[in-house]
Design a protein around this motif. Structure first.
Motif, PDB file in Angstrom:
ATOM      1  N   PRO A 179      36.659  49.171  31.854  1.00 28.75           N
ATOM      2  CA  PRO A 179      37.346  48.214  32.727  1.00 28.75           C
ATOM      3  C   PRO A 179      36.506  46.959  32.968  1.00 28.75           C
ATOM      4  O   PRO A 179      35.278  47.024  32.956  1.00 28.75           O
ATOM      5  N   ASP A 180      37.190  45.837  33.189  1.00 26.00           N
ATOM      6  CA  ASP A 180      36.462  44.623  33.526  1.00 26.00           C
ATOM      7  C   ASP A 180      36.100  44.637  35.015  1.00 26.00           C
ATOM      8  O   ASP A 180      36.424  45.580  35.735  1.00 26.00           O
ATOM      9  N   VAL A 181      35.416  43.603  35.460  1.00 21.82           N
ATOM     10  CA  VAL A 181      34.892  43.591  36.827  1.00 21.82           C
ATOM     11  C   VAL A 181      36.014  43.668  37.874  1.00 21.82           C
ATOM     12  O   VAL A 181      35.955  44.508  38.791  1.00 21.82           O
ATOM     13  N   PRO A 182      37.073  42.842  37.792  1.00 19.82           N
ATOM     14  CA  PRO A 182      38.135  42.970  38.795  1.00 19.82           C
ATOM     15  C   PRO A 182      38.784  44.357  38.787  1.00 19.82           C
ATOM     16  O   PRO A 182      39.077  44.912  39.858  1.00 19.82           O
ATOM     17  N   SER A 183      38.984  44.928  37.591  1.00 26.51           N
ATOM     18  CA  SER A 183      39.578  46.261  37.518  1.00 26.51           C
ATOM     19  C   SER A 183      38.657  47.305  38.135  1.00 26.51           C
ATOM     20  O   SER A 183      39.114  48.237  38.807  1.00 26.51           O
ATOM     21  N   ALA A 189      38.257  50.112  45.455  1.00 23.14           N
ATOM     22  CA  ALA A 189      39.084  49.988  46.654  1.00 23.14           C
ATOM     23  C   ALA A 189      40.128  51.093  46.726  1.00 23.14           C
ATOM     24  O   ALA A 189      40.372  51.673  47.800  1.00 23.14           O
ATOM     25  N   ARG A 190      40.752  51.406  45.598  1.00 21.81           N
ATOM     26  CA  ARG A 190      41.760  52.474  45.570  1.00 21.81           C
ATOM     27  C   ARG A 190      41.153  53.825  45.923  1.00 21.81           C
ATOM     28  O   ARG A 190      41.842  54.713  46.452  1.00 21.81           O
ATOM     29  N   ARG A 217      32.652  37.400  43.463  1.00 24.56           N
ATOM     30  CA  ARG A 217      32.956  36.496  44.578  1.00 24.56           C
ATOM     31  C   ARG A 217      34.459  36.214  44.653  1.00 24.56           C
ATOM     32  O   ARG A 217      35.048  36.204  45.735  1.00 24.56           O
ATOM     33  N   ASP A 218      35.073  35.958  43.492  1.00 19.17           N
ATOM     34  CA  ASP A 218      36.504  35.655  43.468  1.00 19.17           C
ATOM     35  C   ASP A 218      37.322  36.839  43.974  1.00 19.17           C
ATOM     36  O   ASP A 218      38.273  36.668  44.749  1.00 19.17           O
ATOM     37  N   TRP A 219      36.938  38.042  43.548  1.00 20.04           N
ATOM     38  CA  TRP A 219      37.672  39.231  43.971  1.00 20.04           C
ATOM     39  C   TRP A 219      37.489  39.459  45.471  1.00 20.04           C
ATOM     40  O   TRP A 219      38.437  39.790  46.182  1.00 20.04           O
ATOM     41  N   ALA A 220      36.274  39.277  45.940  1.00 22.58           N
ATOM     42  CA  ALA A 220      35.997  39.474  47.362  1.00 22.58           C
ATOM     43  C   ALA A 220      36.791  38.493  48.217  1.00 22.58           C
ATOM     44  O   ALA A 220      37.288  38.850  49.301  1.00 22.58           O
ATOM     45  N   ALA A 221      36.913  37.263  47.749  1.00 16.88           N
ATOM     46  CA  ALA A 221      37.662  36.260  48.504  1.00 16.88           C
ATOM     47  C   ALA A 221      39.133  36.652  48.640  1.00 16.88           C
ATOM     48  O   ALA A 221      39.787  36.327  49.641  1.00 16.88           O
ATOM     49  N   ALA A 222      39.645  37.364  47.637  1.00 20.44           N
ATOM     50  CA  ALA A 222      41.044  37.809  47.671  1.00 20.44           C
ATOM     51  C   ALA A 222      41.217  39.112  48.439  1.00 20.44           C
ATOM     52  O   ALA A 222      42.356  39.549  48.658  1.00 20.44           O
ATOM     53  N   HIS A 223      40.104  39.736  48.853  1.00 20.34           N
ATOM     54  CA  HIS A 223      40.167  41.004  49.585  1.00 20.34           C
ATOM     55  C   HIS A 223      39.224  40.921  50.796  1.00 20.34           C
ATOM     56  O   HIS A 223      38.182  41.580  50.844  1.00 20.34           O
ATOM     57  N   PRO A 224      39.574  40.083  51.774  1.00 18.23           N
ATOM     58  CA  PRO A 224      38.657  39.806  52.893  1.00 18.23           C
ATOM     59  C   PRO A 224      38.379  41.018  53.778  1.00 18.23           C
ATOM     60  O   PRO A 224      37.433  40.992  54.570  1.00 18.23           O
ATOM     61  N   GLY A 225      39.155  42.079  53.669  1.00 19.59           N
ATOM     62  CA  GLY A 225      38.917  43.242  54.515  1.00 19.59           C
ATOM     63  C   GLY A 225      37.772  44.112  54.051  1.00 19.59           C
ATOM     64  O   GLY A 225      37.370  45.046  54.763  1.00 19.59           O
ATOM     65  N   LEU A 226      37.214  43.826  52.875  1.00 12.18           N
ATOM     66  CA  LEU A 226      36.147  44.651  52.313  1.00 12.18           C
ATOM     67  C   LEU A 226      34.817  43.891  52.330  1.00 12.18           C
ATOM     68  O   LEU A 226      34.782  42.669  52.176  1.00 12.18           O
TER      69      LEU A 226
END
Length: 314
Positions: A179-183, A189-190, A217-226
């Motif tokens: 899997p890539d980094v976002p995956s 998270a799942r 960083r991009d993924w974290a910005a889209a998931h501010p609860g983590l």
């Protein structure tokens, strides 16, 4: 009685378009020379960065070296360690009659490197308390078309998880493999992760480690609860210097223990049966700056006097 001169140490690096990453390699070679002043030490790259490996061999020869041990400064044994470096060394032997060499094995996974990775993890978590039971690590490797190389990253992840009290250690890749980094982050998270540390499985900085950090960083910005943090690369730590010298000693003594059990050029792995005994198809790294192709022909033979025996058709 005169003490015989030990074989020289040749460090073989991958290469990067990132100037800081290339200089980190060159500085590491200089540090090795200072750590072992009794050895002639040189280093070069397979591609992308100066100096090329052939120039490093020529430097050693001009210093009077006739025997050396080559150590790949790579965490896993993929196409470069299995094919490109042995082929380059064979060319240099033809160019410089009278020299001989042994070829060492890649660096990881090794307990010394796991200790450094744990240190990088602790640095990323600084100030968050001692409890690590809710921390999930995403170990991110370079990625390869070689399943054996990718499996080594998963092995490192499992070894990092064992006995350290972490919730989990997942694995992802920044290039060429899933899997890539976002995956990988999505999987964390799942699985219920609340605190995630993205841990680059890279020796030095470069284009791909920087990409790991940006994607995290991009993924974290889209998931501010983590709580998502990114750790640093391994770097020129004393453990890394010692490990390279350990690989050098193994090569000199002929104790190589190459991992051929899951090599696609030797074993018919599902989906890779066509690679056994046949030339590897030329490929390039689409995620790297600087495209390049390879044509390897690999057939594993027996190790003879410490030399890693492949036959290559470039």
């Amino acid at each position: 009685m005169t003490t015989p001169t030990p074989p020289a140490l040749l460090i073989a690096g991958h290469g990067t378009r990132d100037d800081a990453g290339a200089e980190a390699f060159r500085d590491f070679v200089r540090r090795l020379g200072r750590r072992r002043p009794d050895l002639a030490v040189a280093g070069g790259f397979i591609e992308l960065s100066p100096p090329p490996l052939g120039e490093a061999v020529t430097e050693l020869v001009e210093r009077g070296v006739r025997r050396f041990a080559a150590v790949p400064l790579m965490l896993v044994s993929a196409g470069h360690a299995k094919g490109d470096i042995p082929a380059a060394l064979a060319r240099e032997k033809a160019r410089h009659p009278g020299i001989s060499y042994t070829y060492g094995r890649p660096l990881g996974p090794h307990p010394a490197l796991l200790r450094v990775l744990e240190r990088r993890l602790e640095e990323a978590l600084a100030g968050t308390g001692e409890d690590r039971s809710d921390v999930t690590v995403l170990l991110v490797g370079r990625g390869s078309t070689d399943p054996d190389a990718n499996a080594e990253v998963f092995k490192a992840a499992r070894l990092l998880w064992e006995g350290r009290g972490l919730a989990n250690v997942e694995t992802a890749f920044v290039s060429l493999a899933a899997p890539d980094v976002p995956s990988g982050l999505h999987r964390c998270a799942r699985l219920g992760a609340r605190r995630i540390v993205v841990l680059p499985y890279f020796l030095f900085t470069g284009v791909l480690p920087d990409r790991v950090k940006q994607q995290a960083r991009d993924w974290a910005a889209a998931h501010p609860g983590l709580d998502v943090r990114t750790a640093d690369v391994i770097g020129p730590e004393p453990e890394l210097l010692d490990l390279v010298l350990e690989r050098y000693e193994e090569a000199v003594e002929g104790d190589l223990r190459m991992n051929c059990d899951a090599c696609v050029y030797r074993i018919a792995l599902p989906g890779f049966e066509d690679k056994v005994g046949l030339p590897q198809q030329p490929h390039f790294h689409p995620d790297d700056d600087g495209h390049h192709g390879h044509g390897h022909g690999h057939s594993h033979g027996h190790h003879h006097h410490g030399e890693h025996s492949h036959s290559h058709a470039h």
